[in-house]
Scaffold this motif. Structure first.
Motif, short mmCIF file in Angstrom:
data_model
loop_
_atom_site.label_atom_id
_atom_site.label_comp_id
_atom_site.label_asym_id
_atom_site.label_seq_id
_atom_site.Cartn_x
_atom_site.Cartn_y
_atom_site.Cartn_z
N ILE A 42 0.84 -1.21 0.00
CA ILE A 42 0.00 0.00 0.00
C ILE A 42 0.87 1.25 0.00
O ILE A 42 0.64 2.18 -0.78
CB ILE A 42 -0.96 0.00 1.21
CG1 ILE A 42 -2.01 -1.10 1.04
CG2 ILE A 42 -1.62 1.36 1.39
CD1 ILE A 42 -2.84 -1.38 2.29
N LEU A 43 1.87 1.28 0.86
CA LEU A 43 2.76 2.44 0.93
C LEU A 43 3.53 2.62 -0.38
O LEU A 43 3.70 3.76 -0.85
CB LEU A 43 3.73 2.30 2.11
CG LEU A 43 3.10 2.41 3.49
CD1 LEU A 43 4.13 2.06 4.56
CD2 LEU A 43 2.52 3.78 3.72
N ALA A 44 3.97 1.53 -0.97
CA ALA A 44 4.69 1.61 -2.24
C ALA A 44 3.79 2.16 -3.33
O ALA A 44 4.23 2.98 -4.16
CB ALA A 44 5.23 0.24 -2.63
N SER A 45 2.52 1.75 -3.34
CA SER A 45 1.61 2.27 -4.36
C SER A 45 1.32 3.76 -4.13
O SER A 45 1.16 4.51 -5.09
CB SER A 45 0.31 1.46 -4.40
OG SER A 45 -0.46 1.70 -3.25
N LEU A 46 1.24 4.19 -2.87
CA LEU A 46 1.04 5.62 -2.59
C LEU A 46 2.22 6.44 -3.09
O LEU A 46 2.04 7.52 -3.66
CB LEU A 46 0.84 5.84 -1.10
CG LEU A 46 -0.48 5.36 -0.50
CD1 LEU A 46 -0.46 5.52 1.01
CD2 LEU A 46 -1.65 6.11 -1.11
N ILE A 47 3.40 5.93 -2.88
CA ILE A 47 4.60 6.64 -3.35
C ILE A 47 4.63 6.65 -4.87
O ILE A 47 4.93 7.66 -5.49
CB ILE A 47 5.87 5.99 -2.76
CG1 ILE A 47 5.94 6.25 -1.27
CG2 ILE A 47 7.12 6.52 -3.47
CD1 ILE A 47 7.02 5.48 -0.55
N LYS A 48 4.28 5.52 -5.47
CA LYS A 48 4.27 5.42 -6.93
C LYS A 48 3.26 6.39 -7.53
O LYS A 48 3.51 7.01 -8.55
CB LYS A 48 3.95 3.98 -7.35
CG LYS A 48 3.98 3.75 -8.83
CD LYS A 48 3.65 2.30 -9.15
CE LYS A 48 3.60 2.09 -10.65
NZ LYS A 48 3.19 0.73 -10.99
N ASP A 49 2.11 6.51 -6.88
CA ASP A 49 1.07 7.41 -7.36
C ASP A 49 1.34 8.86 -6.95
O ASP A 49 0.50 9.73 -7.20
CB ASP A 49 -0.30 6.99 -6.80
CG ASP A 49 -0.72 5.62 -7.28
OD1 ASP A 49 -0.19 5.15 -8.31
OD2 ASP A 49 -1.57 5.01 -6.62
#
Length: 66
Positions: A44-51
């Protein structure tokens, strides 16, 4: 020491070892669940950073008390 006493000692040792194995198994199961949770949170955190939902600190708006 009679063979009956030796057998009793062996049975006690095996029972103690079984208890230790059961305790360790419980720890492994709990840690596996914790690892699964951490993996999900990390994704989830990785996707937030990616987005780019999470901005770098120098781009963040300072809180109102500054």
């Amino acid at each position: 020491m009679t063979s009956e006493e030796r057998l009793t000692d062996i049975e006690i040792a095996v029972a103690n070892l079984q208890k230790a194995v059961d305790d360790l198994n419980d720890v492994i199961i709990r840690q596996g669940k914790e690892i699964d949770t951490l993996i999900k949170e990390n994704k989830i955190l990785a996707s937030l950073i990616k987005d780019e939902s999470v901005k770098p600190l120098n781009e963040e708006t300072p809180p109102p008390h500054y």
